[in-house]
Design an enzyme around this catalytic site. Structure first.
Site, PDB file in Angstrom:
ATOM      1  N   GLU A 108      16.427   4.056  14.259  1.00  0.00           N
ATOM      2  CA  GLU A 108      17.362   3.377  15.154  1.00  0.00           C
ATOM      3  C   GLU A 108      16.995   1.905  15.313  1.00  0.00           C
ATOM      4  O   GLU A 108      17.870   1.043  15.446  1.00  0.00           O
ATOM      5  CB  GLU A 108      17.396   4.087  16.499  1.00  0.00           C
ATOM      6  CG  GLU A 108      18.000   5.484  16.415  1.00  0.00           C
ATOM      7  CD  GLU A 108      17.943   6.249  17.711  1.00  0.00           C
ATOM      8  OE1 GLU A 108      18.988   6.751  18.152  1.00  0.00           O
ATOM      9  OE2 GLU A 108      16.836   6.357  18.296  1.00  0.00           O
ATOM     10  N   GLU A 128      15.876  14.113  15.913  1.00  0.00           N
ATOM     11  CA  GLU A 128      15.921  14.436  17.343  1.00  0.00           C
ATOM     12  C   GLU A 128      16.379  15.863  17.622  1.00  0.00           C
ATOM     13  O   GLU A 128      15.846  16.539  18.517  1.00  0.00           O
ATOM     14  CB  GLU A 128      16.840  13.432  18.062  1.00  0.00           C
ATOM     15  CG  GLU A 128      16.202  12.087  18.345  1.00  0.00           C
ATOM     16  CD  GLU A 128      16.281  11.116  17.174  1.00  0.00           C
ATOM     17  OE1 GLU A 128      15.981   9.931  17.372  1.00  0.00           O
ATOM     18  OE2 GLU A 128      16.652  11.552  16.061  1.00  0.00           O
TER      19      GLU A 128
END
Length: 256
Positions: A108, A128
């Protein structure tokens, strides 16, 4: 600024290095605030035109420091958000130079940059969902805009990583280089950008950012882009660019 984010000037280029190799450059709150301070300094320095973001040691970034998170300490800042960058990247172009894994928040972080240069030994992933987490640091927002829809969904829903070569095929990574060469390759790309007119480069990035973030309609875009580009087209540098072209010489940009 904190030594957690080392800030080095190389002419018109700023090199920002995440300096927590003992934690695989994972972010705690202090590192996020150091990143925000470094980006504020980068944006405020008129002599700096392009930034390169890299990591110390063998990893780009392992993302959120989970030991810090277990203490309730998350890598957030009030102004720039996650890792001191994810909600509000710098106004100037920023290139990620990735060596080693860029997973979870590390990926990210790379997606918050405008361009990505990666070693052939690097990997990218958003794992995640494997830990009942959600990629809310920009992964679920940015990746579907950078990669084909089904590729982005596979990465987000399986959590499995992909190679630098695969990410380049899908247009997420700009350059793939030999291991150990990511910074040098990113600096060469930054040099190319830095030779261009800084006002035009900044305006171009702003148009891209706002047109996507504000969902301009096609008709609206033609008007809104001129609100940003108009001052550039009446600047001293605009006149210098035309004069340099006519005189067959390199332009000398003033940023005005």
């Amino acid at each position: 600024m904190s030594d957690l984010i080392q800030f080095e000037r190389r002419g018109a280029i700023a090199v920002l290095r995440i300096n927590r190799p003992e934690a695989r450059n994972a972010f705690d709150r202090a590192t996020a605030h150091a990143m925000e301070a470094a980006l504020d300094a980068f944006d405020a320095d008129a002599d700096l035109r392009v930034g390169v973001l890299t990591g110390a040691g063998t990893a780009f970034s392992a993302g959120q420091d989970l030991k810090a998170a277990a203490r309730g300490e998350f890598a957030q800042t009030e102004k720039r958000g996650g890792f001191g960058i994810m909600a509000l990247p710098p106004k100037k172009p920023l290139i990620a130079a990735v060596e080693g894994p860029a997973l979870a928040g590390g990926f990210e972080l790379a997606l918050a940059c405008d361009l990505i240069v990666a070693s052939s030994a690097s990997q990218f992933g958003l794992p995640e969902v494997k830990r009942c987490l959600v990629a809310v640091g920009g992964g679920a927002l940015r990746l579907p805009k950078r990669a084909p829809h089904h590729i982005a969904m596979e990465m987000l829903l399986t959590g499995d990583p992909q190679s630098a070569e695969a990410m380049a095929r899908w247009g997420v990574v700009n350059r793939v280089c030999a291991p150990g060469e990511a910074l040098a390759t990113a600096l060469a790309l930054a040099e190319t950008i830095a030779t261009n007119a800084p006002l035009a480069v900044a305006a171009t990035k702003e148009i891209v950012r706002r047109s996507g973030g504000e969902n301009w309609s096609a008709a609206e875009g033609w008007t809104r882009q001129m609100e940003i580009a108009g001052p550039v087209l009446s600047s001293d540098d605009f006149r210098e660019g035309l004069a340099a072209f006519a005189q067959k010489r390199a332009p000398e940009w003033s940023g005005r």
